[in-house]
Design a protein around this motif. Structure first.
Motif, PDB file in Angstrom:
ATOM      1  N   PRO A  26      60.673  44.362  35.865  1.00  0.00           N
ATOM      2  CA  PRO A  26      61.475  44.742  34.694  1.00  0.00           C
ATOM      3  C   PRO A  26      61.549  46.255  34.523  1.00  0.00           C
ATOM      4  O   PRO A  26      60.637  46.980  34.917  1.00  0.00           O
ATOM      5  CB  PRO A  26      60.747  44.086  33.521  1.00  0.00           C
ATOM      6  CG  PRO A  26      59.389  43.770  34.013  1.00  0.00           C
ATOM      7  CD  PRO A  26      59.436  43.691  35.492  1.00  0.00           C
ATOM      8  N   SER A  27      62.642  46.704  33.939  1.00  0.00           N
ATOM      9  CA  SER A  27      62.816  48.128  33.663  1.00  0.00           C
ATOM     10  C   SER A  27      62.873  48.350  32.158  1.00  0.00           C
ATOM     11  O   SER A  27      63.317  47.477  31.402  1.00  0.00           O
ATOM     12  CB  SER A  27      64.078  48.660  34.335  1.00  0.00           C
ATOM     13  OG  SER A  27      65.220  47.971  33.857  1.00  0.00           O
ATOM     14  N   PRO A 135      52.886  50.168  36.072  1.00  0.00           N
ATOM     15  CA  PRO A 135      52.594  49.623  37.408  1.00  0.00           C
ATOM     16  C   PRO A 135      51.948  48.226  37.383  1.00  0.00           C
ATOM     17  O   PRO A 135      52.166  47.429  38.287  1.00  0.00           O
ATOM     18  CB  PRO A 135      51.627  50.639  38.015  1.00  0.00           C
ATOM     19  CG  PRO A 135      51.849  51.891  37.250  1.00  0.00           C
ATOM     20  CD  PRO A 135      52.262  51.465  35.878  1.00  0.00           C
ATOM     21  N   ASN A 136      51.175  47.923  36.369  1.00  0.00           N
ATOM     22  CA  ASN A 136      50.486  46.632  36.292  1.00  0.00           C
ATOM     23  C   ASN A 136      51.237  45.603  35.452  1.00  0.00           C
ATOM     24  O   ASN A 136      50.850  44.437  35.410  1.00  0.00           O
ATOM     25  CB  ASN A 136      49.092  46.811  35.691  1.00  0.00           C
ATOM     26  CG  ASN A 136      48.243  47.732  36.520  1.00  0.00           C
ATOM     27  OD1 ASN A 136      48.296  47.718  37.738  1.00  0.00           O
ATOM     28  ND2 ASN A 136      47.465  48.568  35.854  1.00  0.00           N
ATOM     29  N   LEU A 137      52.283  46.023  34.781  1.00  0.00           N
ATOM     30  CA  LEU A 137      52.963  45.162  33.816  1.00  0.00           C
ATOM     31  C   LEU A 137      53.621  43.952  34.460  1.00  0.00           C
ATOM     32  O   LEU A 137      53.498  42.831  33.958  1.00  0.00           O
ATOM     33  CB  LEU A 137      53.988  45.970  33.029  1.00  0.00           C
ATOM     34  CG  LEU A 137      54.616  45.263  31.847  1.00  0.00           C
ATOM     35  CD1 LEU A 137      53.555  44.799  30.856  1.00  0.00           C
ATOM     36  CD2 LEU A 137      55.604  46.183  31.151  1.00  0.00           C
ATOM     37  N   ASP A 138      54.312  44.144  35.568  1.00  0.00           N
ATOM     38  CA  ASP A 138      55.000  43.028  36.218  1.00  0.00           C
ATOM     39  C   ASP A 138      54.011  41.923  36.583  1.00  0.00           C
ATOM     40  O   ASP A 138      54.260  40.740  36.336  1.00  0.00           O
ATOM     41  CB  ASP A 138      55.745  43.523  37.459  1.00  0.00           C
ATOM     42  CG  ASP A 138      56.636  42.443  38.057  1.00  0.00           C
ATOM     43  OD1 ASP A 138      57.286  41.711  37.277  1.00  0.00           O
ATOM     44  OD2 ASP A 138      56.676  42.323  39.293  1.00  0.00           O
TER      45      ASP A 138
END
Length: 145
Positions: A26-27, A135-138
């Motif tokens: 996601p962006s 960086p860890n969200l996805d």
């Protein structure tokens, strides 16, 4: 194809993300801040212990319950976030919506959702991911979903 929207929120801040395709990360679409939710009660002021409302009849006086200043700010922020989701849903900017927010804010937020947001709501998750960096969200979103 319209993107999937992901709202990650707590009572003081939120991020609205969009995901064009399930395989893509996601962006960031928009960030929201509500610093008043972090203030001390003494800085927010205190609501009156009970407000009197009279309808001019015998025994028509009603005392409304006191509303905690922090809860008042949380509800204000929930309305702001719900309005942003509803606006995007009405404009047809997304195909579906997922919400990640911890209780009790998740419940306050869901109560404010409009008809179009409710129609597009794919899932809600009782978890606060606002502290998770990009960086860890996805990975964390996939673990929850």
């Amino acid at each position: 194809m319209k993107p999937h929207w992901i709202l990650i929120a707590n009572s003081a801040r939120a991020r609205l993300l969009q995901q064009e395709h399930p395989a893509q990360a996601p962006s960031l679409l928009k960030t929201f801040e509500h610093p008043a939710s972090r203030l001390r009660s003494s800085e927010l002021g205190d609501d009156e212990a009970g407000r009197e409302r009279s309808d001019r009849g015998p025994r028509a006086t009603v005392f409304e319950p006191r509303l905690d200043p922090h809860r008042k700010e949380h509800l204000h922020f929930a309305r702001e976030l719900a309005a942003a989701l509803e606006d995007g849903a009405v404009r047809g900017e997304c195909a579906s919506i997922s919400v990640f927010a911890a209780s009790p804010f998740l419940g306050e937020l869901k109560q404010e959702f409009g008809a179009e947001t409710q129609r597009l709501l794919e899932s809600t998750h009782d978890v606060d991911l606002t502290h998770v960096e990009t960086p860890n969200l996805d990975r964390r979103l996939r673990e929850q979903g």
